[in-house]
Design a protein around this motif. Structure first.
Motif, PDB file in Angstrom:
ATOM      1  N   UNK A  31       0.852  -1.188   0.000  1.00  0.00           N
ATOM      2  CA  UNK A  31       0.000   0.000   0.000  1.00  0.00           C
ATOM      3  C   UNK A  31       0.888   1.238   0.000  1.00  0.00           C
ATOM      4  N   UNK A  32       0.728   2.045  -1.042  1.00  0.00           N
ATOM      5  CA  UNK A  32       1.494   3.283  -1.164  1.00  0.00           C
ATOM      6  C   UNK A  32       0.511   4.377  -1.566  1.00  0.00           C
ATOM      7  N   UNK A  33       0.173   5.239  -0.606  1.00  0.00           N
ATOM      8  CA  UNK A  33      -0.849   6.254  -0.881  1.00  0.00           C
ATOM      9  C   UNK A  33      -2.177   5.588  -1.125  1.00  0.00           C
ATOM     10  N   UNK A  34      -2.783   5.874  -2.282  1.00  0.00           N
ATOM     11  CA  UNK A  34      -4.084   5.255  -2.589  1.00  0.00           C
ATOM     12  C   UNK A  34      -3.948   4.014  -3.464  1.00  0.00           C
ATOM     13  N   UNK A  35      -2.709   3.619  -3.747  1.00  0.00           N
ATOM     14  CA  UNK A  35      -2.471   2.437  -4.578  1.00  0.00           C
ATOM     15  C   UNK A  35      -2.280   1.193  -3.713  1.00  0.00           C
ATOM     16  N   UNK A  36      -2.955   0.120  -4.107  1.00  0.00           N
ATOM     17  CA  UNK A  36      -2.788  -1.180  -3.450  1.00  0.00           C
ATOM     18  C   UNK A  36      -2.454  -2.176  -4.548  1.00  0.00           C
ATOM     19  N   UNK A  37      -1.295  -2.821  -4.435  1.00  0.00           N
ATOM     20  CA  UNK A  37      -0.902  -3.778  -5.469  1.00  0.00           C
ATOM     21  C   UNK A  37      -0.508  -5.103  -4.830  1.00  0.00           C
ATOM     22  N   UNK A  38      -0.550  -6.155  -5.632  1.00  0.00           N
ATOM     23  CA  UNK A  38      -0.140  -7.490  -5.189  1.00  0.00           C
ATOM     24  C   UNK A  38       1.371  -7.476  -4.984  1.00  0.00           C
ATOM     25  N   UNK A  39       1.817  -7.804  -3.782  1.00  0.00           N
ATOM     26  CA  UNK A  39       3.247  -7.747  -3.463  1.00  0.00           C
ATOM     27  C   UNK A  39       4.056  -8.818  -4.198  1.00  0.00           C
ATOM     28  N   UNK A  40       3.390  -9.791  -4.809  1.00  0.00           N
ATOM     29  CA  UNK A  40       4.104 -10.825  -5.554  1.00  0.00           C
ATOM     30  C   UNK A  40       4.294 -10.434  -7.020  1.00  0.00           C
ATOM     31  N   UNK A  41       3.871  -9.233  -7.387  1.00  0.00           N
ATOM     32  CA  UNK A  41       3.973  -8.751  -8.765  1.00  0.00           C
ATOM     33  C   UNK A  41       5.155  -7.783  -8.906  1.00  0.00           C
TER      34      UNK A  41
END
Length: 79
Positions: A31-41
């Motif tokens: 989670x960085x600011x308003x972005x949430x991404x799959x940590x395996x990507x």
């Protein structure tokens, strides 16, 4: 769910981080600011601002100690 702050400030660190957490069958979100991404990507991680610490959400109920041991090199000490 557990949240820790991590730092991925080099390409090698990103690669080893993804290799390390991919060994677990749990979901990990960065989670960085308003972005949430799959940590395996790897591609997803490179879309974030890696100059600042990032929150890592660990969606696991058991094996937390084992996961934390693997994440130790990436974690930032919080006071």
């Amino acid at each position: 769910m557990k949240t820790v702050k991590i730092s991925l400030n080099s390409i090698d660190k990103v690669k080893s981080f993804v290799n390390d957490i991919s060994k677990f069958d749990y979901d990990f979100d960065l989670v960085s600011g308003r972005y949430v991404i799959d940590a395996k990507s790897i591609m997803g991680i490179f879309s974030l601002d890696l100059s600042k610490p990032i929150d890592l959400n660990i969606h696991a109920e058991d094996n937390i100690d084992e996961i934390m041991a693997v994440l130790k090199p990436y974690m930032i000490e919080t006071k």
